[in-house]
Scaffold this motif. Structure first.
Motif, PDB file in Angstrom:
ATOM      1  N   TYR A  15       0.826  -1.209   0.000  1.00  0.00           N
ATOM      2  CA  TYR A  15       0.000   0.000   0.000  1.00  0.00           C
ATOM      3  C   TYR A  15       0.860   1.259   0.000  1.00  0.00           C
ATOM      4  N   GLY A  16       2.052   1.175   0.600  1.00  0.00           N
ATOM      5  CA  GLY A  16       2.954   2.305   0.536  1.00  0.00           C
ATOM      6  C   GLY A  16       3.368   2.627  -0.892  1.00  0.00           C
ATOM      7  N   LEU A  17       3.627   1.588  -1.688  1.00  0.00           N
ATOM      8  CA  LEU A  17       3.959   1.791  -3.095  1.00  0.00           C
ATOM      9  C   LEU A  17       2.731   2.119  -3.933  1.00  0.00           C
ATOM     10  N   SER A  18       1.573   1.580  -3.541  1.00  0.00           N
ATOM     11  CA  SER A  18       0.363   1.782  -4.335  1.00  0.00           C
ATOM     12  C   SER A  18      -0.123   3.224  -4.299  1.00  0.00           C
ATOM     13  N   VAL A  19       0.087   3.920  -3.187  1.00  0.00           N
ATOM     14  CA  VAL A  19      -0.399   5.304  -3.094  1.00  0.00           C
ATOM     15  C   VAL A  19       0.189   6.174  -4.198  1.00  0.00           C
ATOM     16  N   PRO A  20       1.507   6.255  -4.361  1.00  0.00           N
ATOM     17  CA  PRO A  20       2.027   7.072  -5.458  1.00  0.00           C
ATOM     18  C   PRO A  20       1.690   6.515  -6.834  1.00  0.00           C
ATOM     19  N   ILE A  21       1.590   5.194  -6.950  1.00  0.00           N
ATOM     20  CA  ILE A  21       1.231   4.595  -8.235  1.00  0.00           C
ATOM     21  C   ILE A  21      -0.178   5.012  -8.644  1.00  0.00           C
ATOM     22  N   VAL A  22      -1.114   4.947  -7.706  1.00  0.00           N
ATOM     23  CA  VAL A  22      -2.499   5.332  -8.003  1.00  0.00           C
ATOM     24  C   VAL A  22      -2.600   6.828  -8.274  1.00  0.00           C
ATOM     25  N   LEU A  23      -1.860   7.623  -7.511  1.00  0.00           N
ATOM     26  CA  LEU A  23      -1.901   9.068  -7.729  1.00  0.00           C
ATOM     27  C   LEU A  23      -1.354   9.453  -9.100  1.00  0.00           C
ATOM     28  N   ALA A  24      -0.429   8.659  -9.608  1.00  0.00           N
ATOM     29  CA  ALA A  24       0.147   8.938 -10.923  1.00  0.00           C
ATOM     30  C   ALA A  24      -0.658   8.316 -12.063  1.00  0.00           C
ATOM     31  N   ALA A  25      -1.649   7.493 -11.746  1.00  0.00           N
ATOM     32  CA  ALA A  25      -2.420   6.811 -12.784  1.00  0.00           C
ATOM     33  C   ALA A  25      -3.093   7.770 -13.767  1.00  0.00           C
ATOM     34  N   PRO A  26      -3.646   8.909 -13.325  1.00  0.00           N
ATOM     35  CA  PRO A  26      -4.241   9.822 -14.308  1.00  0.00           C
ATOM     36  C   PRO A  26      -3.267  10.283 -15.381  1.00  0.00           C
ATOM     37  N   ILE A  27      -2.000  10.401 -15.038  1.00  0.00           N
ATOM     38  CA  ILE A  27      -1.005  10.793 -16.038  1.00  0.00           C
ATOM     39  C   ILE A  27      -0.888   9.702 -17.105  1.00  0.00           C
ATOM     40  N   ALA A  28      -0.824   8.448 -16.652  1.00  0.00           N
ATOM     41  CA  ALA A  28      -0.774   7.345 -17.610  1.00  0.00           C
ATOM     42  C   ALA A  28      -2.041   7.300 -18.453  1.00  0.00           C
ATOM     43  N   ALA A  29      -3.186   7.584 -17.815  1.00  0.00           N
ATOM     44  CA  ALA A  29      -4.450   7.559 -18.556  1.00  0.00           C
ATOM     45  C   ALA A  29      -4.490   8.620 -19.645  1.00  0.00           C
ATOM     46  N   ALA A 101     -17.007   3.239  -9.870  1.00  0.00           N
ATOM     47  CA  ALA A 101     -16.813   4.108 -11.034  1.00  0.00           C
ATOM     48  C   ALA A 101     -17.125   5.564 -10.719  1.00  0.00           C
ATOM     49  N   ARG A 102     -17.815   5.807  -9.619  1.00  0.00           N
ATOM     50  CA  ARG A 102     -18.173   7.186  -9.255  1.00  0.00           C
ATOM     51  C   ARG A 102     -17.102   7.871  -8.405  1.00  0.00           C
ATOM     52  N   ILE A 103     -16.067   7.139  -8.011  1.00  0.00           N
ATOM     53  CA  ILE A 103     -15.002   7.753  -7.210  1.00  0.00           C
ATOM     54  C   ILE A 103     -14.294   8.800  -8.060  1.00  0.00           C
ATOM     55  N   PRO A 104     -14.176  10.029  -7.577  1.00  0.00           N
ATOM     56  CA  PRO A 104     -13.545  11.079  -8.378  1.00  0.00           C
ATOM     57  C   PRO A 104     -12.145  10.679  -8.845  1.00  0.00           C
ATOM     58  N   ILE A 105     -11.833  11.009 -10.053  1.00  0.00           N
ATOM     59  CA  ILE A 105     -10.558  10.762 -10.729  1.00  0.00           C
ATOM     60  C   ILE A 105     -10.350   9.259 -10.963  1.00  0.00           C
ATOM     61  N   TRP A 106     -10.403   8.465  -9.891  1.00  0.00           N
ATOM     62  CA  TRP A 106     -10.181   7.032 -10.061  1.00  0.00           C
ATOM     63  C   TRP A 106     -11.213   6.431 -11.002  1.00  0.00           C
ATOM     64  N   GLY A 107     -12.466   6.858 -10.878  1.00  0.00           N
ATOM     65  CA  GLY A 107     -13.503   6.346 -11.762  1.00  0.00           C
ATOM     66  C   GLY A 107     -13.228   6.685 -13.213  1.00  0.00           C
ATOM     67  N   TRP A 108     -12.723   7.893 -13.459  1.00  0.00           N
ATOM     68  CA  TRP A 108     -12.374   8.281 -14.830  1.00  0.00           C
ATOM     69  C   TRP A 108     -11.237   7.421 -15.355  1.00  0.00           C
ATOM     70  N   VAL A 109     -10.237   7.165 -14.519  1.00  0.00           N
ATOM     71  CA  VAL A 109      -9.114   6.315 -14.919  1.00  0.00           C
ATOM     72  C   VAL A 109      -9.609   4.910 -15.258  1.00  0.00           C
TER      73      VAL A 109
END
Length: 234
Positions: A15-29, A101-109
């Motif tokens: 989860y420590g690694l997942s936090v920055p990975i998830v936060l950077a996911a919109p860039i990959a998207a 899917a309704r979670i802000p940003i994550w749902g869009w990703v």
């Protein structure tokens, strides 16, 4: 005690690694659908590698995947099989609850990745949207993954399939591959995770266009192949 220590260590690292990975996911998207799919598979692969190295969980596979796109109906006992099946099938379209899917940003990703959103309320408009998303995935040559019982269950539980499975099966005309697994034995919802071998059993492909009662009975048997007390294939 050892299981608790391993579980704590896994949680800290994963989860420590997942936090920055998830936060950077919109860039990959933003780089496109292919980029976010590769990014997602890398994250899933990281989770599996850490589960193996830290928790001592290994994967065994029985049976074979379909030759070409298929609808994979998977037993759902933990987060582990969502990671494993995604990597096994190379970024399939996964049926996901509308609430996620309704979670802000994550749902869009997630939509950028190409999930299929299912509305448990079952409105006609939402059902049509789900069918269109599924047909789009099939047109791209992707397999579709659904957890037909609708939610995680504990080992030994065999609830009936949710109605969304039959609707999806009827709409996309793909063969169905039931997948049984026993992840809840090593990855319980509550309590420490345990080392061990997790087996994924891919059943024989079931043809498209069967009557609803027949396909639901076949899939229910297939995904519960490891559960005691259920009749085997007929």
């Amino acid at each position: 005690m050892a299981d608790r220590i391993r579980t704590l260590l896994f949680s800290i690292v994963f989860y420590g690694l997942s936090v920055p990975i998830v936060l950077a996911a919109p860039i990959a998207a933003l780089l496109g659908t292919s980029a976010i799919r590769r990014y997602s598979m890398a994250w899933a692969g990281l989770g599996l590698a850490l589960a193996h190295q830290i928790l001592g969980i290994r994967v065994a596979v029985e049976g074979q995947q379909a030759d070409g796109p298929a609808l994979y109906a998977v037993k759902h006992q933990s987060m582990f099989e969502t990671l494993a099946i995604a990597t096994m099938l190379d970024a399939p379209a996964i049926v996901m609850k509308q609430e996620l899917a309704r979670i802000p940003i994550w749902g869009w990703v997630a939509r950028r990745y190409g999930v299929i959103v299912i509305d448990r309320a079952g409105s006609a408009k939402a059902l049509r949207a789900m069918m269109q998303e599924a047909r789009t995935a099939v047109a791209e040559g992707r397999s579709v993954v659904i957890f037909p019982e609708g939610t995680r269950v504990a080992p030994g539980e065999t609830p009936p399939l949710r109605s969304g499975f039959a609707g999806l099966y009827r709409a996309i005309h793909l063969p169905v591959v039931p997948v049984a697994c026993e992840t809840g034995r090593v990855w319980p919802r509550n309590g420490p995770k345990r080392p061990g071998v997790v087996t994924f059993r891919f059943g024989e492909a079931i043809p498209a266009r069967l009557p609803r009662d027949a396909i639901e009975a076949e899939v229910h048997r297939g995904i519960n192949a490891f559960e005691p007390g259920l009749p085997g294939p007929v």
